[in-house]
Design an enzyme around this catalytic site. Structure first.
Site, mmCIF file in Angstrom:
data_model
loop_
_atom_site.group_PDB
_atom_site.id
_atom_site.type_symbol
_atom_site.label_atom_id
_atom_site.label_comp_id
_atom_site.label_asym_id
_atom_site.label_seq_id
_atom_site.Cartn_x
_atom_site.Cartn_y
_atom_site.Cartn_z
ATOM 1 N N ASP A 1 8.975 3.876 59.090
ATOM 2 C CA ASP A 1 10.058 4.844 58.972
ATOM 3 C C ASP A 1 10.237 5.474 60.351
ATOM 4 O OD1 ASP A 1 11.708 7.006 58.415
ATOM 5 O OD2 ASP A 1 10.200 8.117 57.288
ATOM 6 N N GLU B 1 15.863 12.852 63.274
ATOM 7 C CA GLU B 1 15.945 12.778 61.812
ATOM 8 C C GLU B 1 14.728 13.374 61.132
ATOM 9 O OE1 GLU B 1 15.646 11.235 57.723
ATOM 10 O OE2 GLU B 1 14.235 10.970 59.393
ATOM 11 N N ASP C 1 17.125 3.270 56.057
ATOM 12 C CA ASP C 1 15.883 4.036 56.138
ATOM 13 C C ASP C 1 14.946 3.521 55.050
ATOM 14 O OD1 ASP C 1 14.028 6.049 56.866
ATOM 15 O OD2 ASP C 1 15.656 7.450 57.295
#
Length: 384
Positions: free
Chosen positions: A190, A224, A245
């Site tokens: 991620d 983010e 994502d």
């Protein structure tokens, strides 16, 4: 358009490995921005970099509007020095939201004013030979860990001599493993896996000379993990934004480590009805495995874009991750599936022409959300 899209898995994996080699916790992303820009320019995209480092790469289509955006983020979880301790260790706080359970034992790099130091995040009571059962009974949490620096650091004075200071950023080693069966295990999948998906899609489009009906913008954000993401990366031409994502593979969730996981909602609410419907139908049309999921404790670049005031349709396509924000695991099948879907999406025809403008008088061309009743549906299937 090419009905059969071929993604180069070797290119995708090579890019992911390269991304892992560049530390990029939020706040320390300059070098990974430079790497991405060089690769985008090699793929002949028009690249704009914002003041702080968000990347906006434009791939021209037949029309400029309503443009489509694909977004992933370059920043990862990390940590920061909170305090120089009298015992020569460092008190730390997390960058982004992740559990100190996964911090214990992590090897890290500390970016100080005098250079880069290596170290290990340890529980306050780290030795069973000293603390016996207290090693197992001590609490878990960020106040209960400290960073041991691999340099002469006997006390706070030594730390100052090393040039280490409050606020220094800490990158956690990803420790990636690429297995022969397609599984990939690492920290920071991620969203470095999402970035690799976007690069693989762009490489295939460049290689196959894929044309798109409208301009596409390929966005790479740098904040983010701390919630700001795509807040300052969009342009008015972008009418729809698809984030790439991680999904959440866990009991009670419908994400999978294979195929595409299409998120229907996250903690900020439902994703756009029409965009999500289109993405699901494209998977069915092109034989891409897909499952839907709803995320309860989750937000992405899509949320930050809307919260910043951008009136765009948003969607989220995900690769299922086991143990997200920890020692994460995914499968290459999901990454290839996402790259294929991204290409089929940007190459598909525009259905909502009214989206070319941010506003329009009246409701001419505005969308419908009509649905037939179950009884009507059965009647149609029976041919009556």
């Amino acid at each position: 358009m090419h009905t059969r899209i071929s993604i180069d898995p070797d290119y995708l994996v090579a890019q992911l490995k390269a991304l892992f080699s560049i530390p990029s916790p939020t706040g320390y992303t300059d070098e990974i921005v430079r790497f991405i820009v060089r690769e985008l320019e090699r793929l002949e995209l028009e690249v704009i970099v914002t003041r702080r480092g968000a990347i906006r790469a434009r791939r021209p289509g037949r029309s400029r509007r309503p443009a489509r955006g694909i977004v992933s983020h370059l920043d990862t979880l990390g940590a920061q020095v909170k305090l120089l301790k009298d015992n020569g260790r460092l008190e730390i706080v997390p960058i982004g939201h992740w559990s100190a359970r996964f911090a214990e034992g992590a090897r890290v790099s500390i970016f100080s004013g005098k250079g880069i130091y290596r170290g290990t995040i340890l529980p306050l009571k780290a030795s069973g030979h000293v603390y016996n059962d207290e090693v197992d009974t001590q609490p878990t949490g960020w106040p209960h860990v400290e960073l041991r620096v691999d340099a002469l650091a006997r006390d706070k004075k030594d730390l100052v001599q090393l040039g280490i200071d409050v606020g220094d950023i800490i990158a956690v080693d990803p420790q990636p493993e690429f297995l022969d069966n397609g599984y990939i295990v690492s920290r920071h999948l991620d969203d470095k896996a999402g970035v690799a998906v976007m690069l693989a899609a762009l490489e295939a489009m460049h290689r196959l000379d894929v044309e798109t009906p409208v301009d596409t913008y390929w966005l790479f954000t740098i904040g983010e993990e701390v919630g700001v993401g795509a807040s300052a990366a969009l342009v008015p031409e972008i009418a729809s934004l698809v984030a790439i994502d991680n999904g959440t593979t866990a009991p009670g969730q419908n994400s999978s480590e294979f195929g595409v996981t299409l998120a229907m909602a996250d903690q900020t609410g439902p994703f756009d009805y029409h965009l999500s419907k289109k993405l699901f139908e494209l998977c069915s049309e092109h034989g891409i495995p897909v499952q839907k999921d709803v995320f309860r404790y989750y937000r992405s670049d899509a949320a930050s874009a809307v919260e910043a005031g951008h009136d765009v349709r948003t969607g989220l396509i995900a690769f299922g991750i086991d143990a997200s924000h920890g020692y994460e695991r995914i499968h290459l099948n999901a990454l290839v599936s996402l790259a294929k879907l991204a290409i089929h999406y940007v190459a598909s025809e525009v259905q909502i022409e009214r989206d070319a403008e941010e506003t329009a008088p009246g409701i001419k061309g505005f969308t419908h959300q009509r649905a037939v009743t179950a009884e009507q549906s059965l009647t149609r299937e029976d041919g009556k």
